[in-house]
Structure formats: structure tokens, C-alpha cells
Design an enzyme around this catalytic site. Structure first.
Site, PDB file in Angstrom:
ATOM      1  N   GLU A 161      15.106  -2.922  17.285  1.00 29.71           N
ATOM      2  CA  GLU A 161      14.298  -3.183  18.481  1.00 29.71           C
ATOM      3  C   GLU A 161      14.861  -2.456  19.711  1.00 29.71           C
ATOM      4  OE1 GLU A 161      16.224  -5.080  16.649  1.00 29.71           O
ATOM      5  OE2 GLU A 161      16.437  -7.115  17.453  1.00 29.71           O
ATOM      6  N   CYS A 166      28.749   4.225  11.701  1.00 26.83           N
ATOM      7  CA  CYS A 166      29.483   3.408  10.720  1.00 26.83           C
ATOM      8  C   CYS A 166      30.519   4.244   9.996  1.00 26.83           C
ATOM      9  CB  CYS A 166      28.526   2.781   9.719  1.00 26.83           C
ATOM     10  SG  CYS A 166      27.804   4.002   8.635  1.00 26.83           S
TER      11      CYS A 166
HETATM   12  P1  NAD Z   1      22.489  -5.348  13.665  1.00 25.70           P
HETATM   13  O1  NAD Z   1      23.052  -6.007  12.462  1.00 25.70           O
HETATM   14  O2  NAD Z   1      22.582  -6.031  14.965  1.00 25.70           O
HETATM   15  O3  NAD Z   1      20.920  -5.054  13.433  1.00 25.70           O
HETATM   16  C1  NAD Z   1      20.431  -4.419  12.282  1.00 25.70           C
HETATM   17  C2  NAD Z   1      19.015  -4.899  12.008  1.00 25.70           C
HETATM   18  O4  NAD Z   1      19.050  -6.306  11.738  1.00 25.70           O
HETATM   19  C3  NAD Z   1      18.048  -4.697  13.182  1.00 25.70           C
HETATM   20  O5  NAD Z   1      16.818  -4.237  12.680  1.00 25.70           O
HETATM   21  C4  NAD Z   1      17.933  -6.082  13.784  1.00 25.70           C
HETATM   22  O6  NAD Z   1      16.668  -6.328  14.356  1.00 25.70           O
HETATM   23  C5  NAD Z   1      18.148  -6.994  12.589  1.00 25.70           C
HETATM   24  N1  NAD Z   1      18.778  -8.280  12.969  1.00 25.70           N
HETATM   25  C6  NAD Z   1      19.683  -8.494  13.959  1.00 25.70           C
HETATM   26  N2  NAD Z   1      20.032  -9.792  14.011  1.00 25.70           N
HETATM   27  C7  NAD Z   1      19.334 -10.422  13.039  1.00 25.70           C
HETATM   28  C8  NAD Z   1      19.272 -11.771  12.591  1.00 25.70           C
HETATM   29  N3  NAD Z   1      20.003 -12.722  13.154  1.00 25.70           N
HETATM   30  N4  NAD Z   1      18.463 -12.073  11.558  1.00 25.70           N
HETATM   31  C9  NAD Z   1      17.714 -11.107  10.964  1.00 25.70           C
HETATM   32  N5  NAD Z   1      17.742  -9.799  11.351  1.00 25.70           N
HETATM   33  C10 NAD Z   1      18.536  -9.455  12.372  1.00 25.70           C
HETATM   34  O7  NAD Z   1      23.147  -3.886  13.721  1.00 25.70           O
HETATM   35  P2  NAD Z   1      23.021  -2.808  14.872  1.00 25.70           P
HETATM   36  O8  NAD Z   1      23.819  -3.256  16.056  1.00 25.70           O
HETATM   37  O9  NAD Z   1      21.625  -2.392  15.077  1.00 25.70           O
HETATM   38  O10 NAD Z   1      23.760  -1.574  14.187  1.00 25.70           O
HETATM   39  C11 NAD Z   1      25.144  -1.374  14.225  1.00 25.70           C
HETATM   40  C12 NAD Z   1      25.809  -1.895  12.979  1.00 25.70           C
HETATM   41  O11 NAD Z   1      25.246  -1.254  11.831  1.00 25.70           O
HETATM   42  C13 NAD Z   1      27.294  -1.595  12.920  1.00 25.70           C
HETATM   43  O12 NAD Z   1      27.965  -2.715  12.414  1.00 25.70           O
HETATM   44  C14 NAD Z   1      27.387  -0.431  11.953  1.00 25.70           C
HETATM   45  O13 NAD Z   1      28.629  -0.307  11.290  1.00 25.70           O
HETATM   46  C15 NAD Z   1      26.302  -0.768  11.004  1.00 25.70           C
HETATM   47  N6  NAD Z   1      25.847   0.403  10.262  1.00 25.70           N
HETATM   48  C16 NAD Z   1      26.211   0.490   8.968  1.00 25.70           C
HETATM   49  C17 NAD Z   1      25.840   1.593   8.238  1.00 25.70           C
HETATM   50  C18 NAD Z   1      26.219   1.706   6.804  1.00 25.70           C
HETATM   51  O14 NAD Z   1      25.660   2.562   6.148  1.00 25.70           O
HETATM   52  N7  NAD Z   1      27.119   0.908   6.285  1.00 25.70           N
HETATM   53  C19 NAD Z   1      25.087   2.610   8.840  1.00 25.70           C
HETATM   54  C20 NAD Z   1      24.724   2.463  10.176  1.00 25.70           C
HETATM   55  C21 NAD Z   1      25.116   1.349  10.883  1.00 25.70           C
END
Ligand code: NAD
Length: 501
Positions: free
Chosen positions: A178, A283
Site C-alpha cells: 500500500e 532483503c
Molecule cells: P510487510 O511485511 O510490512 O508487508 C508486506 C505485505 O504484507 C504488504 O503487502 C502488506 O500490505 C502486507 N501486510 C502488512 N501487515 C499485514 C498484516 N498484519 N496482515 C496481513 N498482511 C499484512 O513488509 P514491507 O515493509 O512491505 O517490506 C519489507 C520487508 O520485506 C523486509 O522485512 C524485507 O526483508 C522483506 N523482503 C523480503 C524479501 C525476500 O525475498 N525474502 C524480498 C523483499 C523484501
């Protein structure tokens, strides 16, 4: 009422609205709200699922080559629209334009790989497994698959998921971050232009309500998630509880081991990009250098300090910038608080980016690059994922000590070793408990025809993202055993278990 442009959804091949809640999308370089994002409610997400479900039978039976051609068309469109897409990424994420282009290019490579799906779906065939009996395995699509993606790669990570899923004959509902949804949505529009029939790819913008609908609706057969570890763990547990196939990629804390024999100049250059590229919001970023020996630590610190002093930090659209702002004010404050915490815990802050001001962009979420020495395993700044431009140096005496630290850490996404010693590198790659390993390569992100995934609490599930694992994730194997007895030949009943004996 807000007069900002409204971002809605894409359902059944058309722009759609739905959901009474909304939130602002900010430009991190200015701190100003630029758009309003509608947050899909349950009913809107259900509409998207219904559209995907309705599109499935015809799409599943579309010849794989025709499905693949859409991917070929999309690759060309993405290349033609690269400047527009990068501008959207930078306006909402903040990363510099050249970095946005890098992520888009990696995404395009996944589209290109998905266009080879007919070859990857060919299955396995064995003739005469018994008398006049042939057997084969084929890989059938699952039905409706869903993807939930993070903010840090709004173009690339969705392209890890849906192109291969739809090339394998599935239909898809995507829920982007979002915080920066516009490039993701624009790419979906280009997919329609490339020839994807309505309903095959739907995009719903939203938050937990949208995600929970995808996790619990029985029509959704598989969920791919990329984001932070606490949410990944939740998605995996909840999705599995509702009978879905789930892959949930989580957070990271990647260590780079620096051996005394390493080429320090090259290692410094590599670490600068890996620690501070995309403001550390990757990440696969390197937030920790584990230096073997004090002389190694002193040398790398001297090199890093020199290079950090030259870094250009400013809006991602300005020419010559190395690093843009963090994604949101809340994230900026969180990363800044981690720097305060490191100081409190006794790490030595050698370069302090907290006072950085970017002239004309005083309300932007800019944090200068930070460097800590004497980071210790017990510290919060060692344990937790900071996801910002903060690099810590940990001092150890041996390679084994460095490896023990990495293996004891909760995350196991990426790591690398800088050395000229082949034996040390081989021992490291063979034994380290991490999913993606580099030797003198700081960001060992697998290319599109390999698969991407960490170990330990960096991935929940079995199959990794994209590459060959994606073909397995988005299909189920069916094995058919077939016999056509010759006309008129009668055989008696056999009560023993059929075997080839
Ligand atoms: P986030 O976990 O906050 O959000 C990811 C997704 O989950 C979003 O679409 C969000 O709307 C949804 N979300 C958030 N809270 C939620 C909830 N309580 N219930 C259901 N859905 C929910 O992550 P972010 O801040 O957008 O991204 C950064 C994170 O992603 C870092 O921890 C990074 O390491 C990780 N990441 C990992 C990889 C990988 O391949 N391992 C790649 C990119 C990013």
C-alpha cells in the site's frame, strides 16, 4: 474531501473501485501526500477472486505457447515503458532512478523466463512401464493463486510471481504494497495490453482486510508472500490452516565475511553498494561486515569512511544521486531510533547520518549513511533487521568464529565472503546455513532461471520464489498410467499388488 488522484483496483480487466477506507501515498523525497489509495474491503477482494475463478477454465485450456506469447509481448512493453515505470517507482519508493531501472530489468528477466513455460511444463513420459502400459506425469495449474508483495521492489517482486503463475495456466489476484502501488498497477495494465484476457490477472489494493480475505477464501489455492518475517509467519500459518499451498519469504540480516587476504579496495566498493544501495531497503542488503582480524577491520573501516564521505544523498530523480530517502516517515523514524539504540548499546558510531539535511527537501525522509564499529552479537542493532542505511562492523578472530555467528542468527537469507583463498571460500559455501551465498559477490541474488529463497526464518515453506521452483509451486503433478489391451485378449484377475516382477 481529498482532491488527490485516487488509486483503485484492476478487476476483470477494468479499473475498479471498492472499499470505504483509504490512505495516502506519499512522495518520500518531499514528504507530501500525492495520491489517495483505496483499501479494498472483503467484498471487493471477493469480486477479484470470482473474476479469476471465472477466467480459469478457458485460460487453463489455452495452449501454453499462446500464453507464453503474452509474456513475450509484455517484455517488449515493459522495455518500451521503462522510463514511465521507473518514474512511478522513484516517486513512491524513493530509490534513485538507476536503481529503479535495475529492479525493473530483473523483473523483465522473470517475464522472459515465464515465456519459456511451454518447455518447462513438458512433463515426464515412460513407455512400457508394464506390458503395454505407458505412464506419464504432467503439471497442471492449481486454479486461482494470490500474491502479496512488499514495498521495497514494487515492480520486481510481483513479477517474480504472477508471470510464471499465469504462464502455467493459473489465474491470479495480486495485493501490492500500500506504500508504492502505482508501478505494480501500471504493469498489470500493460499485461492486458500484451494480450492477457480479463480476469487472468486482478490487482486489489489494500491492507490486512484484503490479505485475510485472500488467506481464507477457499477458491484461492496458493499464496505467494514476500515481506517481513512476522507477517510471513502469519501468512504461512493462516494460509496452511485454510488448506492452501503457501510460500512466504521473510526478512533478513545478511553478514559479509571479510578475510584478511581479501582485496580490500574491491570489497569496500562492493560493500558500499550492498549496504547503502536503495537506502539499505533490500532483503539482500549487507548491514553487517564480519571482519576477521583487527587489521582487516581497520582497513575496511578506513576505506568505507573515505567512500561514505563522497556519497550523494538526495531525491532519486536528481542526476548523480547514490541514495534517496527512506520510504515513509514512520520507517525513517524507526531506522533513526535504531541508530540511537546502537549508540546506547555501546557500538561505536563512526559515521553519523542523523543530521543530514537535503536542501529544498527538508520534509523528505532522508537519513545519511551510518557506520558502526564494535557491533556485538548481543546488541539489538546486531540481531534485528534495520532495513536502512546502517552498516555495522563486527570484529572476530577466525573464519569459524564468523561462520558460527552467521549460523546462530535467526535469519538465513543471504551472505557472502570476500577472500582470495579458494579453500576458505569452498568451506564457507559448503557449510554455511544460509540459502544464497556469494563469493566476492555482495548481492548473490539468483538470476531468473535459478530460484530465490533464504533458509531459517527468512522463508516459510519448501519451494523458493521464481525460476524452476516457481513452475513446481504453481502446478500440481498428475501421473497417469494407461493401458490399451489388444482386442480379444482376456486376462484373469490378479490379486497380488501390481509390480514389474
Ligand atoms: P510487510 O511485511 O510490512 O508487508 C508486506 C505485505 O504484507 C504488504 O503487502 C502488506 O500490505 C502486507 N501486510 C502488512 N501487515 C499485514 C498484516 N498484519 N496482515 C496481513 N498482511 C499484512 O513488509 P514491507 O515493509 O512491505 O517490506 C519489507 C520487508 O520485506 C523486509 O522485512 C524485507 O526483508 C522483506 N523482503 C523480503 C524479501 C525476500 O525475498 N525474502 C524480498 C523483499 C523484501
Amino acid at each position: 474531501m481529498s482532491t488527490l488522484p485516487l488509486i483503485g483496483h484492476l478487476i476483470d480487466g477494468k479499473p475498479a473501485t471498492g472499499g470505504s477506507r483509504s490512505q495516502s501515498v506519499f512522495n518520500p523525497a518531499t514528504g507530501r501526500a500525492e495520491k489517495t489509495l483505496q483499501l479494498a474491503d472483503k467484498a471487493t477482494v471477493e469480486q477479484a477472486i470470482a473474476s479469476a475463478q471465472a477466467a480459469f477454465p478457458a485460460w487453463r485450456n489455452t495452449p501454453p505457447l499462446k500464453r507464453a506469447r503474452v509474456m513475450g509481448n509484455l517484455k517488449v512493453l515493459l522495455e518500451q515503458h521503462a522510463d514511465e515505470l521507473c518514474a512511478l517507482i522513484t516517486a513512491e519508493h524513493g530509490k534513485v532512478l538507476s536503481d529503479a531501472l535495475g529492479e525493473l530489468q530483473r523483473g523483465i528477466e522473470n517475464v522472459e523466463y515465464a515465456s519459456y513455460a511451454p518447455e518447462l511444463l513438458k512433463g515426464e513420459h515412460s513407455k512400457n512401464v508394464g506390458p503395454a502400459i505407458d505412464s506419464w506425469s504432467e503439471f497442471q495449474p492449481l486454479g486461482v493463486a494470490a500474491g502479496i508483495t512488499p514495498f521495497n521492489f514494487p515492480a520486481m517482486v510481483p513479477l517474480w510471481m504472477w508471470p510464471m503463475a499465469v504462464a502455467c495456466g493459473n489465474t491470479f489476484v495480486l495485493k501490492p504494497s500500500e506504500r508504492d502501488p502505482s508501478s505494480t498497477l501500471r504493469i498489470a495494465e500493460l499485461a492486458l495490453q500484451a494480450g492477457l484476457p480479463p480476469g487472468v490477472l486482478n490487482v486489489v489494493n489494500g491492507d490486512k482486510e484484503a490479505v485475510d480475505t485472500l488467506l481464507t477464501d477457499p477458491r484461492v489455492k496458493a499464496v505467494s508472500f514476500v515481506g517481513s518475517t512476522p507477517i510471513a509467519e502469519y501468512i504461512y500459518a493462516e494460509g496452511c490452516k485454510h488448506g492452501k499451498r503457501v510460500q512466504a519469504l521473510g526478512g533478513a540480516k545478511n553478514h559479509a565475511v571479510l578475510m584478511p587476504d581479501a582485496d580490500i579496495g574491491n570489497a569496500v566498493s562492493a560493500l558500499m553498494g550492498a549496504a547503502f544501495g536503495s537506502c539499505g531497503e533490500r532483503c539482500m542488503a549487507i548491514p553487517l561486515v564480519v571482519a576477521v582480524g583487527d587489521a582487516t577491520a581497520d582497513a575496511v573501516i578506513a576505506g568505507l569512511k573515505t567512500e561514505m564521505a563522497k556519497m550523494q544523498v538526495g531525491p532519486g530523480t536528481a542526476p548523480g544521486m547514490d541514495m534517496g530517502p527512506l520510504v515513509t516517515r514512520a520507517h525513517f523514524e524507526k531506522v533513526r531510533a535504531y541508530v540511537d539504540q546502537g549508540v546506547k548499546e555501546g557500538a561505536t558510531l563512526l559515521v553519523d547520518g542523523r543530521a543530514l539535511q537535503v536542501s529544498g527537501h527538508e520534509d523528505g525522509y532522508f537519513l545519511g549513511p551510518c557506520l558502526f564499529d564494535n557491533v556485538k552479537p548481543g546488541m539489538v542493532v546486531y540481531q534485528e533487521e534495520i532495513f536502512g542505511p546502517v552498516l555495522g562492523v563486527v570484529r572476530v578472530n577466525t573464519l569459524q568464529e564468523a561462520m558460527d555467528l552467521i549460523d546462530a542468527h535467526e535469519y538465513g537469507n543471504g551472505t557472502c565472503i570476500f577472500t582470495r583463498d579458494g579453500e576458505a571460500a569452498r568451506y564457507f559455501t559448503d557449510n554455511i546455513q544460509v540459502g544464497m551465498v556469494g563469493v566476492n559477490v555482495p548481492l548473490p541474488v539468483p538470476v531468473a532461471y535459478h530460484s530465490f529463497g533464504g533458509w531459517k526464518r527468512s522463508l516459510f515453506g519448501d519451494l523458493h520464489a521464481y525460476g524452476p521452483d516457481a513452475v513446481r509451486f504453481y502446478t500440481k503433478r498428475k501421473t497417469i498410467t494407461q493401458r490399451w489391451p489388444s482386442a480379444g485378449v482376456r486376462e484373469g484377475a490378479v490379486f497380488s499388488f501390481p509390480s514389474s516382477k
